[in-house]
Write a protein that holds these residues in place. Sequence first.
Motif, mmCIF file in Angstrom:
data_model
loop_
_atom_site.group_PDB
_atom_site.id
_atom_site.type_symbol
_atom_site.label_atom_id
_atom_site.label_comp_id
_atom_site.label_asym_id
_atom_site.label_seq_id
_atom_site.Cartn_x
_atom_site.Cartn_y
_atom_site.Cartn_z
ATOM 1 N N PRO B 30 33.512 46.948 49.004
ATOM 2 C CA PRO B 30 33.126 46.875 47.587
ATOM 3 C C PRO B 30 32.300 48.094 47.178
ATOM 4 O O PRO B 30 31.414 48.524 47.925
ATOM 5 N N GLY B 31 32.613 48.651 46.010
ATOM 6 C CA GLY B 31 31.860 49.773 45.466
ATOM 7 C C GLY B 31 32.201 51.115 46.097
ATOM 8 O O GLY B 31 31.666 52.154 45.686
ATOM 9 N N GLU B 32 33.114 51.096 47.072
ATOM 10 C CA GLU B 32 33.451 52.332 47.770
ATOM 11 C C GLU B 32 34.493 53.144 46.992
ATOM 12 O O GLU B 32 35.395 52.573 46.370
ATOM 13 N N PHE B 33 34.364 54.461 47.060
ATOM 14 C CA PHE B 33 35.345 55.339 46.430
ATOM 15 C C PHE B 33 36.105 56.039 47.560
ATOM 16 O O PHE B 33 35.564 56.889 48.257
ATOM 17 N N VAL B 34 37.365 55.636 47.734
ATOM 18 C CA VAL B 34 38.181 56.169 48.824
ATOM 19 C C VAL B 34 39.250 57.080 48.230
ATOM 20 O O VAL B 34 39.953 56.683 47.294
ATOM 21 N N ALA B 35 39.358 58.268 48.778
ATOM 22 C CA ALA B 35 40.423 59.178 48.335
ATOM 23 C C ALA B 35 41.456 59.291 49.441
ATOM 24 O O ALA B 35 41.105 59.438 50.613
ATOM 25 N N ALA B 206 36.933 65.503 47.349
ATOM 26 C CA ALA B 206 35.587 65.693 47.896
ATOM 27 C C ALA B 206 34.545 64.852 47.168
ATOM 28 O O ALA B 206 33.452 64.599 47.693
ATOM 29 N N ARG B 207 34.869 64.400 45.983
ATOM 30 C CA ARG B 207 33.918 63.566 45.241
ATOM 31 C C ARG B 207 33.881 62.125 45.760
ATOM 32 O O ARG B 207 33.015 61.343 45.363
ATOM 33 N N ALA B 208 34.857 61.755 46.590
ATOM 34 C CA ALA B 208 34.934 60.370 47.079
ATOM 35 C C ALA B 208 33.921 60.121 48.184
ATOM 36 O O ALA B 208 33.418 61.061 48.818
ATOM 37 N N ASP B 209 33.616 58.825 48.435
ATOM 38 C CA ASP B 209 32.714 58.457 49.522
ATOM 39 C C ASP B 209 33.392 58.724 50.865
ATOM 40 O O ASP B 209 32.745 59.030 51.852
ATOM 41 N N ARG B 210 34.735 58.524 50.856
ATOM 42 C CA ARG B 210 35.470 58.668 52.125
ATOM 43 C C ARG B 210 36.849 59.248 51.797
ATOM 44 O O ARG B 210 37.465 58.874 50.790
#
Lengths: 387, 221
Positions: B30-35, B206-210
């Motif tokens: 939850p709340g994660e930004f995955v690219a 690169a803006r993602a958390d992972r």
Amino acid sequence: MNLLTIPLRNLRRKWLKSALLALVFGLGVTSIVALDYVSTVVGHSLEKKLTAFGANILVMPGAEKLHLGYGGFSLGEMSLGETSLPEAATEARVRSIGLSERISVVAPKLVAVAHADGAPVGLVGVRWDREKVLKGYWALNGAFPDTENGLVAGAAAAARLGLSPGSKVTLDGREAVVTGVLAPTGGDDDAVLFSGMAFCQALAGTPDRVSFVEVAALCAGCPIEEIVGQLRSALPGTEVKALQSVVKQRMLSVDFVRRLVLTVSLVILFIACCMVGVTMLSSVNERIREIGLLRSLGFSRAGIFSIFCYEALLIGLFAGVAGYGAGFLLSGRILGVLDMAKGAAITFDPAHMAMTCLLILAVSVLSAFFPAWKASAVEPSRALVSL
Amino acid sequence: MLEARNIRKTFHSEGGETPALRDVGLTVRPGEFVAIVGRSGSGKTTLLNVLSTLLAPDAGELLYHGEDVTAFSPARLNSLRRKDFSVVFQFHYLLPYLSARENVLLPYLRGLGRVTPAVRERADACLARVGLADKGNMLPGHLSGGEQQRVAIARALAKETAVLFADEPTGNLDRATGESVMELLSGLGGDGLAVVMVTHDDGFAARADRVVRMADGAVVG
């Protein structure tokens, strides 16, 4: 905003296509409604005209017939009980039945035996105004009587008695004048003389009595059995018979018109349905990605199905209402051209309009069923993933 | 929250079979930004479509809060797409005959019931969040490409889902517009909304958390 917004806006966006589809469908409805109204009026008119070719119901006294014979010798039939009917009361009861508006002509008859200058001859008392309507097929040499003692002679009776138009004859001591002679009909009419009812009743000494009553009923839209049943209830103690061959022949003519119109209407409706179906199908193919998007947003198959059904419903609603109005007006014009507008004016029936519109709506939605089903079967992956 | 285990997907065509995903595994919290990044044909879009339930895998499990969604009925899948998942595509897919606000309201349409004022307010708030507060009544044809994509994001946000999937959301936009869309997407995690984005642009990734790298249908890093 609700689910109807999507079909409404889509129809508005493609207004020309939508208008053309509604116009074509509406024209189909117009044709069907106009045909229906015109055929109803023409059918009634045709049936009224067919009334001139004879009655289709007989009302006779309920007398019991006894066949007499002994030792191989036939002594003929003997009627027991009442052998005649009260004229005024019988006619009043015939006119009092529930389906009295279907009764076109009531023609009483009194059959008597008279002696014309000593020669026996059958005399039939009739009401001339009714008889003229009922015996449209009579070809008369001369004219119908306009005096009480006027006679019309059947072809065979005239030949046997040497009568011609203008001949004077004495019937059981009463002076009478032959005003016309019938051309041969090939039926019972050839062998008898016809007189006015009052003359015949006076001659037979049976005032207000008749031997039987012929009834011409209009059968379109109601079964003859129903009219006969009501007559039997209104006239207890009498025998009421439908002349089935006459009825069927007459109904065949009227039904032919209706069947023809029904067939043409079904063909028009089928073509209109195909138009709606094909247009909706092409709309589904054009909007496949839109459908995919809606499915990806969580729209159920039923939701997608209903969008296309609503679209067809809106087209059907317009076509139904506008088509009905136009069809009603057109039928008035057609009847005017056919010179039938005065005899049978058509009246606007809101219930008929509502039923027609409901039918058109149902047909329109049914036509869209396959395209709508196809739309609902679109998987979002197939519509969008190909990107 | 969302976990893919051993996902396999093969596309069949006249030319033969093309394996798109080979035993792919991925977890989204939850709340994660995955690219998800990779070259063209690496299987990243296929993976996103499988994760968002738009495409059924041939094998493997897709667990959402512990339940395998590959076994869900069509009705449950619809409910999942409506309430829990939202997707932003490379192309905005706005209905051209509905205004920006009406496009945002689309997920709320059910039967003949009208959308409530509260829902309208929610839609307007989402439009304001993507910087289009004053353009709610405009038709998509009157908006720029970047604005159209923002409306699509607002539509995804309006559903208040748990996961937002974005497939190359900047793919059709110029660099500057793409930057603003990315800024918007990277700021969504604060509400607990998980974002799974497919991109071929390492700068945006690169803006993602992972960052999950894919090659030949497999996760390679």
